[in-house]
Design an enzyme around this catalytic site. Structure first.
Site, PDB file in Angstrom:
ATOM      1  N   GLU A  68      10.985   7.571  27.552  1.00  0.00           N
ATOM      2  CA  GLU A  68      12.178   6.668  27.565  1.00  0.00           C
ATOM      3  C   GLU A  68      12.041   5.210  27.068  1.00  0.00           C
ATOM      4  O   GLU A  68      12.775   4.605  26.289  1.00  0.00           O
ATOM      5  CB  GLU A  68      13.121   6.814  28.749  1.00  0.00           C
ATOM      6  CG  GLU A  68      14.510   6.759  28.364  1.00  0.00           C
ATOM      7  CD  GLU A  68      15.294   7.676  27.588  1.00  0.00           C
ATOM      8  OE1 GLU A  68      14.436   8.621  26.977  1.00  0.00           O
ATOM      9  OE2 GLU A  68      16.337   7.345  26.890  1.00  0.00           O
ATOM     10  N   HIS A  92      16.641   5.046  18.356  1.00  0.00           N
ATOM     11  CA  HIS A  92      15.912   5.712  19.542  1.00  0.00           C
ATOM     12  C   HIS A  92      14.982   6.857  19.485  1.00  0.00           C
ATOM     13  O   HIS A  92      13.970   6.923  19.931  1.00  0.00           O
ATOM     14  CB  HIS A  92      17.321   6.050  20.360  1.00  0.00           C
ATOM     15  CG  HIS A  92      17.076   6.657  21.631  1.00  0.00           C
ATOM     16  ND1 HIS A  92      17.102   5.846  22.751  1.00  0.00           N
ATOM     17  CD2 HIS A  92      16.566   7.640  22.102  1.00  0.00           C
ATOM     18  CE1 HIS A  92      16.898   6.590  23.780  1.00  0.00           C
ATOM     19  NE2 HIS A  92      16.502   7.946  23.720  1.00  0.00           N
ATOM     20  N   GLU A  93      15.399   7.860  18.694  1.00  0.00           N
ATOM     21  CA  GLU A  93      14.675   9.046  18.629  1.00  0.00           C
ATOM     22  C   GLU A  93      13.235   8.750  17.634  1.00  0.00           C
ATOM     23  O   GLU A  93      12.441   9.349  18.012  1.00  0.00           O
ATOM     24  CB  GLU A  93      15.558  10.173  17.819  1.00  0.00           C
ATOM     25  CG  GLU A  93      16.718  10.553  18.793  1.00  0.00           C
ATOM     26  CD  GLU A  93      16.367  11.115  20.090  1.00  0.00           C
ATOM     27  OE1 GLU A  93      15.497  11.462  20.413  1.00  0.00           O
ATOM     28  OE2 GLU A  93      17.465  10.849  20.668  1.00  0.00           O
ATOM     29  N   HIS A  96      10.726   7.649  20.404  1.00  0.00           N
ATOM     30  CA  HIS A  96      10.205   8.832  20.939  1.00  0.00           C
ATOM     31  C   HIS A  96       8.998   9.474  19.950  1.00  0.00           C
ATOM     32  O   HIS A  96       8.106   9.819  20.521  1.00  0.00           O
ATOM     33  CB  HIS A  96      11.281   9.914  21.308  1.00  0.00           C
ATOM     34  CG  HIS A  96      12.163   9.461  22.567  1.00  0.00           C
ATOM     35  ND1 HIS A  96      11.525   9.506  23.786  1.00  0.00           N
ATOM     36  CD2 HIS A  96      13.395   9.515  22.612  1.00  0.00           C
ATOM     37  CE1 HIS A  96      12.537   9.109  24.589  1.00  0.00           C
ATOM     38  NE2 HIS A  96      13.755   9.206  23.884  1.00  0.00           N
TER      39      HIS A  96
HETATM   40 ZN    ZN Z   1      15.393   9.191  24.931  1.00  0.00          ZN
END
Ligand code: ZN
Length: 504
Positions: A298, A268-269, A272
């Protein structure tokens, strides 16, 4: 050099100073979350507050306004190219919004949120909303004042949504979220009624943190995260902190007995982080070298976390690699791993929710914020409204306020209008994956071979390199050929969970 060119240089110098000071502040913040000794908190708070006031003074300096006014005039329009005009327009927007809030309001907000956060933490612990209610009322009043000063056409929440998702309004979110909620409610009910339970134990095998870390870094590297310009550290809650384009920092928090919090957080990170690393370098230290919005940000993390890392092709390639690092996985099948990663279970806490029920948590919060700002419900009504709507959406009823309306920190920070960006990220992600799948001639085969870079390159081209050049809805339309909507997401989850839960 014409006057307009000279003014553009002045503007860029001023904004670069703001960007550099913000980078220093970001590094202090990252350090506070990762390695700062406990005893440093007072000194660190003072340093951060001083930096914040210097940054605000520079960002709101009257000289900058004069330069921007001249650049927005006829001379500027004639002397600048399209990108530079977009840069000036964004700089003016940011300047204008911050200068509409005077010192008194900014200070009152800072004080009220800091008190509200402490009160919220205690109220949540005691599961007693009434302890937090006066703080929420106070913040609501202040944020209404902010909305009045910023201005809006139809709904006061529109003014606040604009901070996180430029151009998004209550009026455009309502139909999108209504169809999303209707589709998801139906699908969740069918999953629950199916009687099928997916076994998540394959992800719960004990794995040394070092092996998890090596595997997570292998996956993030395959995705295209550049560790020469980034790093991975430990923090209580995972986050991504960009210092500048050459220094993007990820954090995680692994658990030896559960692969999920570590692996999926890094994926997830890293999503980003790859976005931050792909922003247009030529425009660095200007408002164009920023993410388009929180929702778009997101979308980049959810896309990798859910559509890719929880997919069967992903595990076909990566399970043998995980097993090479930890023998605990040597007898797990790809199917078992895929099922484990996609277990659905209606639950009360948003941050623990699965991919299918998650957006319903967001729809609920949005409806309450919308009604609070419109005066349709009062602060005292929040717990009952929350529990009633939760039961309606998810079929289960929170037993107390800790499981219900006190679970999230956002309102205590004055973050009204923030929640919708989480669901928008999921919707954008589904649209982007569908378009990438079409453009790349099928993602599954690539992913199953461990070839993740074509998707990264596609995202670079369609999303990252544009920075903040387009409003989020326009960026998504250009990238996918369609305006933001819930359709791609509903198609995606319907297909995926029908198969996993063997729905008719
Ligand atoms: Zn996030």
């Amino acid at each position: 050099m014409s006057d307009a060119r000279a003014d553009l240089e002045r503007m860029r110098r001023a904004l670069a100073e703001v960007a550099d000071l913000s980078a220093a502040s970001a590094l202090l913040h990252w350090d506070q979350e990762t390695g700062m000794p406990r005893g440093a908190i007072d000194g660190r708070s003072e340093a951060l507050a001083t930096l914040a006031s210097v940054i605000h003074a520079k960002a709101a300096a009257p000289e900058l306004r004069d330069v921007l006014d001249r650049l927005l005039g006829d001379d500027g329009a004639a002397a600048l190219d399209e990108d530079e005009r977009a840069m000036v327009a964004l700089a003016y927007r940011d300047y204008d919004r911050s200068s509409r809030l005077d010192d008194r309001l900014v200070r009152e907000l800072a004080q009220s949120t800091s008190r509200a956060q402490a009160a919220w933490a205690e109220a949540r612990e005691a599961a007693r909303f009434s302890d937090f209610a006066p703080h929420l009322s106070r913040l609501l009043a202040l944020k209404r004042e902010v909305a009045e000063r910023l201005g809006y056409d139809a709904h006061p929440l529109d003014a606040l949504l604009d901070d996180y998702e430029i151009g998004m309004t209550v009026g455009s979110l309502e139909p999108m979220f209504a169809s999303l909620a209707a589709g998801l409610r139906d699908l969740v009910a069918r999953v629950v009624d199916s009687g099928v339970t997916l076994d998540d134990s394959p992800l719960l095998r004990s794995t040394p943190i070092e092996a998890q870390r090596a595997f997570a870094i292998e996956v993030a590297t395959a995705m295209g995260f550049d560790f020469e310009c980034g790093r991975l550290d430990v923090s209580a809650h995972p986050f991504t902190q960009k210092i500048h384009a050459g220094d993007v920092r990820l954090t995680w928090h692994a658990k030896e007995s559960d692969l999920r919090p570590g692996l999926f957080a890094v994926v997830h990170e890293a999503g980003h982080g790859i976005y931050e690393q792909g922003l247009p370098r030529a425009w660095e230290r200007t408002p164009l070298c920023e993410a388009a919005s929180l929702g778009v940000h997101e979308s980049q993390s959810r896309l990798w976390e859910n559509a890719i890392a929880r997919s069967e092709p992903f595990w076909r390639h990566f399970l043998p690699r995980l097993a090479a690092r930890s023998t605990a996985f040597s007898d797990v099948s790809v199917d078992a791993m895929t099922r484990a990663a996609n277990r659905v279970e209606p639950s009360f806490i948003r941050i623990e929710a699965d991919e299918l029920t998650y957006n319903l948590h967001v729809v609920l919060r949005f409806s309450i914020e919308r009604d609070l700002f419109a005066g349709a419900i009062s602060v005292a009504d929040v717990p009952a409204a929350w529990n009633d709507r939760f039961a309606e959406l998810l079929g289960v009823r929170p037993r107390n306020d800790r499981e219900g309306c006190l679970q999230d920190i956002h309102w205590s920070m004055g973050g009204f209008g923030y929640f919708p960006t989480y669901a928008l990220g999921n919707l954008y992600a589904a649209q982007l994956v569908r378009a990438a799948d079409r453009d790349l001639g099928g993602l599954d085969a690539l992913i199953a071979r461990g070839e993740l870079r074509p998707l990264t390159e596609w995202l670079r081209e369609k999303v990252h390199r544009h920075g903040r050049r387009h409003k989020p809805a326009e960026l998504i339309r250009r990238a996918t050929g369609e305006a933001p909507s819930s359709r791609a997401f509903l198609d995606y989850v319907t297909a995926k969970y029908s198969e996993l839960y063997r729905l008719a």
